[in-house]
Design an enzyme around this catalytic site. Structure first.
Site, PDB file in Angstrom:
ATOM      1  N   TYR A  28      19.179 -10.738  16.252  1.00 18.35           N
ATOM      2  CA  TYR A  28      18.195  -9.662  16.449  1.00 18.35           C
ATOM      3  C   TYR A  28      16.859 -10.214  16.950  1.00 18.35           C
ATOM      4  CZ  TYR A  28      21.269  -6.837  13.381  1.00 18.35           C
ATOM      5  OH  TYR A  28      22.326  -6.175  12.810  1.00 18.35           O
ATOM      6  N   HIS A  71      28.347 -12.975  11.217  1.00 18.38           N
ATOM      7  CA  HIS A  71      28.057 -11.736  11.949  1.00 18.38           C
ATOM      8  C   HIS A  71      29.288 -11.146  12.639  1.00 18.38           C
ATOM      9  CE1 HIS A  71      24.480  -9.539  14.037  1.00 18.38           C
ATOM     10  NE2 HIS A  71      25.495  -8.731  13.813  1.00 18.38           N
TER      11      HIS A  71
END
Length: 268
Positions: A39, A97
């Protein structure tokens, strides 16, 4: 539960936008924040928590290891770098992730490294994200289900993922739902609008309440104070068995996120 049921997501929020979102969320009562290496906002999230006036130990902080950092010489150093950005000695939860099977990722190796990070005190809990049943089984065989706090997966009224959800329940692994509002697509759904009208609620509140009532953790994101407050109120909303049944019928396998290089073969 191993993890808080209600948190703030920060996907796609950058720079001052994410700082403001996190500080506002903490101000109105959120105490769980979800971020990730990819991110590119960990430093801003760390800054926001530091400036919020809320003590670090009162915030449940999650980050996720990106696929570029799965190698044996990279995973733990990358987490240490994340901790530096987040201004903390340890996060509360660290996730893998994406399983990235097409990149030839060894799930046992990655899970062992993640467990090592936990044993070193860099993270209090560990888990997985975007794992299907087969890959979750591999993770369990590698380190044991008792070490896997959650599988963070895309879940919404349009993508209910029931087979995977049932499997995780059998393994006593918590479900964290992301993209619960399906990029906002569910917000104008006629059924959800009808249920919302009955409760004098928003469709976002109804959708989040649906997820919460099934025991999922949710991490909706917002940049607006009024929406952050409104979303929190989903915790007080009680849907009837009939309303839950109505939402169950909205399933359409409507997946929003499936990057070809990283996604597994999804369970049907």
């Amino acid at each position: 539960m191993h993890i808080p049921q209600f948190g703030l997501g920060t996907f796609r929020l950058k720079d001052q936008v994410v700082i403001d979102s996190v500080k506002t969320a903490l101000d109105v009562g959120y105490r769980a924040i979800d971020t990730a290496q990819i991110y590119e906002n960990e430093a801003e999230v760390g800054q926001a928590i530091a400036e919020s006036g809320v003590a670090r130990q009162d915030v449940f902080l999650t980050t996720k290891i990106w696929v570029d950092n799965f190698a044996e010489d990279k995973l733990i150093p990358s987490l240490k770098e994340s901790l530096q950005k987040l201004r903390t000695d340890a996060v509360d939860l660290t996730l893998i992730h994406w399983p990235a099977p097409r990149l030839g990722v060894s799930i046992p190796t990655v899970m062992q490294l993640l467990l090592e990070a936990k044993q070193k005190g860099l993270t209090k809990q560990i888990g997985i994200s975007n794992f299907n049943i087969a890959l979750t089984q591999q993770a369990i065989e590698s380190i044991g289900a008792e070490h896997i706090a959650t599988n963070q997966i895309e879940l919404s009224p349009y993508l209910q993922n029931q087979n995977l959800v049932n499997y995780l329940a059998e393994q006593n692994i918590d479900v964290t739902s992301y993209m619960t509002l399906a990029y906002g697509k569910v917000l104008n759904d006629p059924i959800l609008l009808e249920i919302a009208a009955r409760h004098q609620a928003t469709t976002a509140q109804v959708t989040l309440a649906w997820a919460l009532q099934q025991g999922y953790a949710v991490i909706p994101s917002s940049t607006k104070r009024e929406n952050l407050i409104s979303n929190l109120k989903a915790q007080q909303l009680q849907l009837s068995i009939e309303e839950m049944r109505m939402i169950a019928q909205l399933e359409r396998n409507g997946r929003e996120v499936s990057p070809e290089a990283f996604a597994p073969e999804w369970d049907q």
